[in-house]
Design an enzyme around this catalytic site. Structure first.
Site, short mmCIF file in Angstrom:
data_model
loop_
_atom_site.label_atom_id
_atom_site.label_comp_id
_atom_site.label_asym_id
_atom_site.label_seq_id
_atom_site.Cartn_x
_atom_site.Cartn_y
_atom_site.Cartn_z
N GLU A 56 0.88 -1.17 0.00
CA GLU A 56 0.00 0.00 0.00
C GLU A 56 0.92 1.22 0.00
OE1 GLU A 56 -2.76 0.26 3.27
OE2 GLU A 56 -3.56 2.17 2.54
N ARG A 287 5.53 -13.00 9.58
CA ARG A 287 6.19 -11.75 9.23
C ARG A 287 7.56 -11.69 9.91
NH1 ARG A 287 2.46 -8.14 9.28
NH2 ARG A 287 3.72 -6.28 9.42
N LYS A 297 4.53 0.57 10.47
CA LYS A 297 4.49 1.84 9.75
C LYS A 297 4.16 3.01 10.67
CE LYS A 297 3.29 0.44 5.11
NZ LYS A 297 2.16 0.11 4.26
P1 ATP Z 1 0.16 -1.73 7.16
O1 ATP Z 1 -0.61 -3.03 7.28
O2 ATP Z 1 0.41 -1.01 8.44
O3 ATP Z 1 -0.30 -0.86 6.05
P2 ATP Z 1 2.24 -3.29 5.98
O4 ATP Z 1 3.65 -3.25 6.45
O5 ATP Z 1 1.46 -4.54 6.07
O6 ATP Z 1 1.62 -2.12 6.77
P3 ATP Z 1 1.76 -3.27 3.15
O7 ATP Z 1 2.05 -2.21 2.21
O8 ATP Z 1 0.37 -3.75 3.25
O9 ATP Z 1 2.24 -2.74 4.51
O10 ATP Z 1 2.73 -4.51 2.91
C1 ATP Z 1 3.01 -5.05 1.66
C2 ATP Z 1 3.38 -6.49 1.79
O11 ATP Z 1 4.50 -6.64 2.66
C3 ATP Z 1 2.26 -7.31 2.39
O12 ATP Z 1 2.10 -8.48 1.61
C4 ATP Z 1 2.72 -7.63 3.76
O13 ATP Z 1 2.23 -8.85 4.20
C5 ATP Z 1 4.24 -7.64 3.62
N1 ATP Z 1 4.88 -7.30 4.88
C6 ATP Z 1 4.68 -6.20 5.63
N2 ATP Z 1 5.39 -6.25 6.77
C7 ATP Z 1 6.08 -7.41 6.74
C8 ATP Z 1 7.00 -8.05 7.63
N3 ATP Z 1 7.35 -7.50 8.80
N4 ATP Z 1 7.51 -9.25 7.27
C9 ATP Z 1 7.17 -9.81 6.09
N5 ATP Z 1 6.31 -9.27 5.22
C10 ATP Z 1 5.76 -8.09 5.52
#
Ligand code: ATP
Ligand code: MG
Length: 585
Positions: A56, A287, A297
């Site tokens: 996102e 994760r 974030k």
């Molecule tokens: P938020 O949910 O706060 O918007 P997010 O870190 O999940 O933050 P996204 O942009 O939705 O942000 O993440 C993009 C991709 O990265 C998603 O598929 C998510 O599952 C993956 N991702 C995010 N954080 C992690 C992490 N700590 N480890 C592995 N994958 C991650």
């Protein structure tokens, strides 16, 4: 790839099974909705897979995203498939072009490419809307006019079923009429929502008539004012995967409970003839949780906005732009992703593992240079005033093909302050009155003593050199000394700003509860995470280009800052020390 491959993991096993059984072989682009770039492609080769990385664009990517990027793009690379970069830009309130640009940069920087497969969920808004009308027509969605609070109340709890909304049985005609008027902008934010008609008694809360659309009067960074109605993540995400013919949709474990909804929605739309089959399947992995940083974030935004760091690309930030300025390398991240693997159990990874991966990669690729970080003058009393000569230092001890460079030697040198002691401690083999040590790549010297200022602080050290001890000359090995010091010639070296970065937090789990008490994670910021010094550098370092990495001998890996370096005056950031200094802590 075989099961004994070190990179094997449960997701690779699934992919290999699917390839072996040809699960995706029947997939055809059948003229159903989907991005033009894909429609134009031949039917998917059965031996291929499609994955996607779906950020996102509401912030900068962090180390955790690197895990997901390496997983998704790595699978596509290893199995001859494709990985899409898709911006999940369905929430106009928080998304910006600046983030889109930085995400594109970061994925490229990590060494991955999506070819023509760059997509935006916002490009699917028309289809998503049409599908919603189709769901309404099929009696699978309805417009609810309860307030957000009432909807929450009706949803029930984990132990109690939900209750139907009084609007749940609106006729198809009434639903369509209301939904079209929602789109036309007749209603204020929050007046109505579109809900999927699933089951208010379902044990899984995600299936209790989840919201598919809400009204949001606000411009979107790509679609402008075209829409005042935006799809929810759960509605848009699975459909986007299906539109792009994704085969394996990988996400983190918190979406496990959303999978039944993901499947329900795509199954219904496929049954209505709107989506290609076979449908994508979702798989969840744990994760990345990493010690000594925060990866949420919300917290990263707070660190930047409240000025706890110097912005998103501060080398201490666990963002990928920060990592790049820090001198962390793409290959180091890929190695890290391989080492930590992929599993379904939540665990913490120690920061030292990431740092070790960076050391391992930098040890290979970084040339060696000499920098004196805490300079103290060393005067060689028996070396003629005005004389100078050249010594030769290998650029890389493991790679003789990289050759040697010349380093000038003269009467006055800079050495590290810690390399002289008036009174030696036990096992100290460096300079102390009467001791002998080698000036690396140069001569053996005998220490005569030091000069002190009024406060007793050492201001310079004196020694004599042994003219027949020069490194590389015959007989120079006859001198057996234990100390081996680095140095630069005072006349030839130049002073430069060096930034000694260290871990951003001083505790492994910032803000972790202590004796049941909530604590503020900001209280765990490491006050010594950034130290500015003026070092004395060997002349060859002047030519360093932004992002060139070096090992400063005995100190660690340093990179020429990509933002603040000027021609002939690079500024160096410490990437990581040579050894882990935290394991003792
Ligand atoms: P938020 O949910 O706060 O918007 P997010 O870190 O999940 O933050 P996204 O942009 O939705 O942000 O993440 C993009 C991709 O990265 C998603 O598929 C998510 O599952 C993956 N991702 C995010 N954080 C992690 C992490 N700590 N480890 C592995 N994958 C991650
Ligand atoms: Mg997310």
């Amino acid at each position: 790839m075989s099961a004994d491959n070190p990179t094997a993991n449960f997701i690779r096993n699934i992919v290999e099974d699917d390839l072996a059984t040809g699960r995706n072989a029947t997939r055809r682009f059948s003229g159903r909705p989907g991005p033009a770039a894909l429609q134009a492609e031949a039917p998917l080769d059965p031996a291929r897979i499609r994955t996607r990385f779906p950020p996102e664009p509401n912030g900068y990517l962090h180390y955790g995203h690197a895990k997901s990027i390496c997983l998704n793009f790595g699978l596509a690379r290893d199995y001859g498939g494709a990985c899409h970069l898709r911006f999940d830009d369905t929430n106009p309130a928080k998304e910006e072009q600046e983030y889109v640009d930085s995400i594109i940069d970061a994925v490229h920087w990590l060494g991955f490419d999506w070819g023509n497969n760059l997509y935006y969920a916002s490009d699917y808004f028309d289809w998503l809307y049409e599908f919603a009308e189709a769901l309404i027509a099929a009696g699978l969605a309805y417009v609810d006019s309860l307030s957000a609070e009432a909807i929450r109340e009706h949803r029930g709890t984990l132990t109690e079923g939900g209750r139907n909304s009084p609007h749940r049985d609106r006729s198809v005609a009434e639903n369509l009429d209301l939904f079209r008027r929602m789109r036309a902008g007749e209603f204020a934010d929050g007046a109505h929502v579109l809900r999927l008609k699933i089951d208010m008694a379902a044990a899984n809360l995600n299936l209790r008539d989840p919201i598919a659309y809400r009204i949001r009067h606000g411009a979107h960074h790509r679609t402008g004012d075209k829409w005042c109605l935006y799809p929810m993540y759960d509605y848009a995400h699975g459909i986007s995967d299906a539109l792009e013919n994704i085969t394996h949709s990988l996400c983190t474990l918190e979406f496990e409970d959303h999978r039944p909804l993901y499947d329900w929605l795509n199954d219904k739309l496929a049954a209505l003839g709107l989506l290609n089959t076979p449908l994508p399947r979702q798989y969840e992995f744990s994760r990345l949780n990493l010690t000594y940083v925060v990866l949420s974030k919300r917290r990263l935004i707070q660190l930047v906005e409240e000025g706890h760091t110097d912005g998103w690309d501060d080398p201490r930030m666990p963002t990928l732009v920060g990592a790049r300025r820090r001198g962390f390398t793409p290959a180091g991240f890929r190695l890290f992703a391989e080492r930590i693997g992929v599993s379904k159990s939540d665990s913490w990874i120690d920061m030292s593992l990431l740092e070790d991966c960076m050391r391992e990669d930098l040890n290979e690729r970084a040339q060696r240079r000499i920098a004196v970080l805490d300079p103290l003058k060393l005067v060689i009393d028996n070396y003629p005033e005005g004389q100078e000569e050249l010594c030769h230092a290998p650029n890389h001890p493991l790679k003789p093909e990289l050759g040697k460079r010349e380093i000038p030697f003269s009467k006055e040198l800079w050495i590290e302050r810690e390399d002289y002691l008036d009174t030696p401690t036990k096992g100290y083999h460096r300079l102390t009155p009467g001791s002998m040590a080698r000036l690396r790549y140069g001569f053996v010297v005998k220490c005569l003593g030091a000069e002190h200022d009024a406060e007793g602080r050492v201001v310079s050290v004196h020694c004599e050199y042994l003219p027949d001890s020069k490194s590389g000359t015959p007989g120079s090995d006859n001198y057996k000394v234990k100390g081996n010091l680095h140095w630069v010639s005072a006349r030839h070296a130049y002073p430069a700003e060096v930034r000694l970065y260290d871990r951003l937090f001083s505790r492994p789990h910032p803000g972790a509860k202590e004796q049941g008490e909530e604590r503020d994670y900001l209280a765990d910021l490491n006050p010594d995470s950034k130290k500015l010094i003026t070092a004395q550098l060997e002349p060859a370092l002047r030519a360093a280009q932004p992002e060139d990495s070096f090992q400063f001998e005995r100190h660690g890996y340093f990179v020429a800052d990509r933002v603040d370096s000027r021609p002939d005056q690079p500024v160096f950031n410490r990437t990581v020390t040579l050894r882990d200094s935290w394991s003792k802590a």
